[in-house]
Design an enzyme around this catalytic site. Structure first.
Site, PDB file in Angstrom:
ATOM      1  N   SER A 187       0.832  -1.199   0.000  1.00 54.00           N
ATOM      2  CA  SER A 187       0.000   0.000   0.000  1.00 54.00           C
ATOM      3  C   SER A 187       0.869   1.252   0.000  1.00 54.00           C
ATOM      4  CB  SER A 187      -0.964  -0.049   1.187  1.00 54.00           C
ATOM      5  OG  SER A 187      -1.922   0.966   1.112  1.00 54.00           O
ATOM      6  N   ASP A 410       4.089  23.983  -0.956  1.00 53.41           N
ATOM      7  CA  ASP A 410       5.493  23.772  -1.339  1.00 53.41           C
ATOM      8  C   ASP A 410       6.007  22.376  -0.988  1.00 53.41           C
ATOM      9  OD1 ASP A 410       5.279  24.331   1.355  1.00 53.41           O
ATOM     10  OD2 ASP A 410       7.148  25.468   1.471  1.00 53.41           O
ATOM     11  N   HIS A 463      -7.269  -5.474  -1.211  1.00 53.84           N
ATOM     12  CA  HIS A 463      -6.104  -4.671  -0.878  1.00 53.84           C
ATOM     13  C   HIS A 463      -5.225  -5.348   0.163  1.00 53.84           C
ATOM     14  CE1 HIS A 463      -3.905  -0.883  -0.747  1.00 53.84           C
ATOM     15  NE2 HIS A 463      -3.953  -0.907   0.570  1.00 53.84           N
TER      16      HIS A 463
END
Length: 488
Positions: A187, A410, A463
């Site tokens: 993951s 940023d 998953h």
């Protein structure tokens, strides 16, 4: 194994950046405990079928600064081998846990993928910075910061780029002759693996990705991820209610009860509040893993207190309210909620992407409206929302920091397409066709940018396939790279 050490100059507390001073005492204690060494290896100990030993490292908080300037944090890693192989010469395999904000597994026995890996490797279970025993960022430790901005200035160093820097630091001290090692990323750990391929490929021998191929576009890809995942989330809800149709009414009744309660919800044991939209968060783990449907169903079996006195008011049980909070884990792993959307950001702000995408689909996910109209209440997936920092007690102190992180622009790059296009490191990836967390189409787009990657696309697992597959997933990926699986 020889332990390397160097002399490390401790900074005067007042010479540190403000946001670093509050962790100074704990790190000073770490240095004292390690007698100035940057790496200490503990003795071997046992659990059934495995031998383990602990490693502690002192690493820079900010790798862009010189050693004399950077504040230091600790990183913990546990080494695991099969019994009797402590002194054998075997390749190293670093495991990178999913998350962000979750520690590496704590082995209690040799089983599953770990047992398979330990047959042929020295497995390194590294707690990513801020988790487990790696200078953990807990709900209490983060309160040492004097302001939300100071916390944000600290948290910016806890993304995949610095997790990879930590891994390289550890590799150069652990692996004989600082040779390359293999990496297994599950993951978010797979996201870190692709960052590793982008910026430090010389440290890699092989890479295995399980449900962990990230979107690598510029800006913030969180919005694209959530838009792509809405369809699978709806599909998983429909499948759940088809398997347990009796839960349609149960969950609808719970939503109605919450909505009609004073304040729009009921108090949680920790001091937070359970609202209809908060209830929907159960879909995060209830809908996306192989046994999630069953666990969710059994949880709702005990949502109501029994009426043992005729005429007593029906109410949600303390059992359910306690279980709800344990499901979410934000009290023990708050870093997940704070940093989740930032894992998708490169030079752009997330601006609460999940919240914006959910708003676009409110006709499907308005729990109160669905309950009143007699429709199934759809649960949400892997999404973090701003209102969670009001309703979840453990997150309330970090509301301002969460908003600052959502507006932060940023963020440095996490991937380098040019390097990935020229990749020479053998890479094998399991892509789960019905993955609710990592969309198969976005994963395939990124895979096309990684030269030489070998893919195994399957609907056999969800998953959580690495954990659920009893070693089969890892064995299949290894087979893709060692010649046991055909190229075509």
């Amino acid at each position: 194994m020889q332990t390397l050490s160097i002399s490390v100059r401790l900074f005067h507390r007042n010479s540190l950046p403000t946001q670093s001073r509050y962790f100074c005492s704990s790190i000073r204690s770490s240095f004292a405990a390690m007698n100035g060494q940057i790496h200490i290896a503990g003795p071997w100990y046992s659990v059934p079928e495995l031998r383990l030993r602990d490693h502690h490292f002192i690493v820079p908080l900010d790798y862009s600064q010189s050693e004399s300037q950077s504040h230091k944090i600790s990183v913990f890693a546990r080494e695991a081998v099969a019994v009797g192989k402590e002194n054998q010469d075997m390749p190293y395999l670093l495991y990178l846990q999913g998350g962000p904000g979750f520690e590496s597994p704590r082995p209690t026995e040799g089983s599953g993928w770990l047992s398979k890996a330990c047959e042929e490797h020295r497995v390194i279970l590294m707690d990513q910075r801020g988790t487990g025993l790696s200078t953990p960022l807990t709900t209490s430790s983060m309160l040492q910061m004097k302001s939300a901005q100071e916390l944000v200035d600290y948290l910016k160093y806890f993304r995949a780029d610095n997790i990879v820097n930590d891994a390289e630091f550890v590799r150069k001290l652990l692996v004989p002759n600082a040779g390359p090692w293999k990496v297994l990323g599950q993951s978010f750990g797979g996201f870190c693996g692709v960052t590793y391929l982008s910026f430090a490929p010389k440290g890699l021998k092989e890479v295995y990705l399980t449900g962990g191929i990230p979107p690598i576009g510029d800006g913030c890809t969180a919005e694209a991820v959530y838009k792509a995942c809405i369809g699978p989330i709806i599909t998983q809800n429909e499948k759940y209610y088809k398997r347990y149709p009796q839960d349609i009414k149960i969950i609808r009744d719970v939503v109605n009860d919450l909505e009609q309660s004073e304040g729009g919800g009921v108090p949680l044991p920790s001091g937070g509040i359970l609202t209809p939209r908060g209830l929907q968060l159960l879909g995060l783990t209830g809908l996306g893993s192989s046994t999630g449907f069953e666990r969710l169903h059994y949880l709702f079996e005990r949502v109501w207190d029994p009426v043992i006195v005729p005429g007593a008011e029906k109410q949600i049980s303390n059992y359910f309210l306690n279980a709800f909070e344990k499901w979410l884990s934000f009290d023990t792993n708050p870093l997940y909620a704070l940093m989740h959307e930032s894992i998708y950001c490169q030079g752009a702000a997330s601006q609460w992407a999940a919240h914006r995408v959910r708003t676009e689909h409110e006709n499907k996910f308005d729990a109160v409206k669905a309950a009143k109209e007699g429709r199934p209440v759809f649960l949400t997936g892997e999404m973090v929302f701003p209102w969670m920092f009001d309703e979840i007690h453990a997150l309330r102190p970090f509301k301002e920091a969460a908003n600052l992180l959502a507006e932060k622009k940023d963020w440095p790059p996490l991937y380098n397409k040019t390097t990935l296009n020229k990749n020479t490191v053998p890479v094998a990836a399991a892509v789960y066709y019905e993955d609710m967390f990592v969309n198969v189409n976005l994963a395939m787009e990124t895979a096309a940018e990684i030269a030489g990657i070998r893919l195994w696309v399957t609907n056999e697992y969800m998953h959580s396939g690495l954990r659920d597959g009893a070693g089969h997933v890892l064995d299949h990926l290894m087979g893709l790279l060692n010649g046991k699986k055909p190229l075509f």
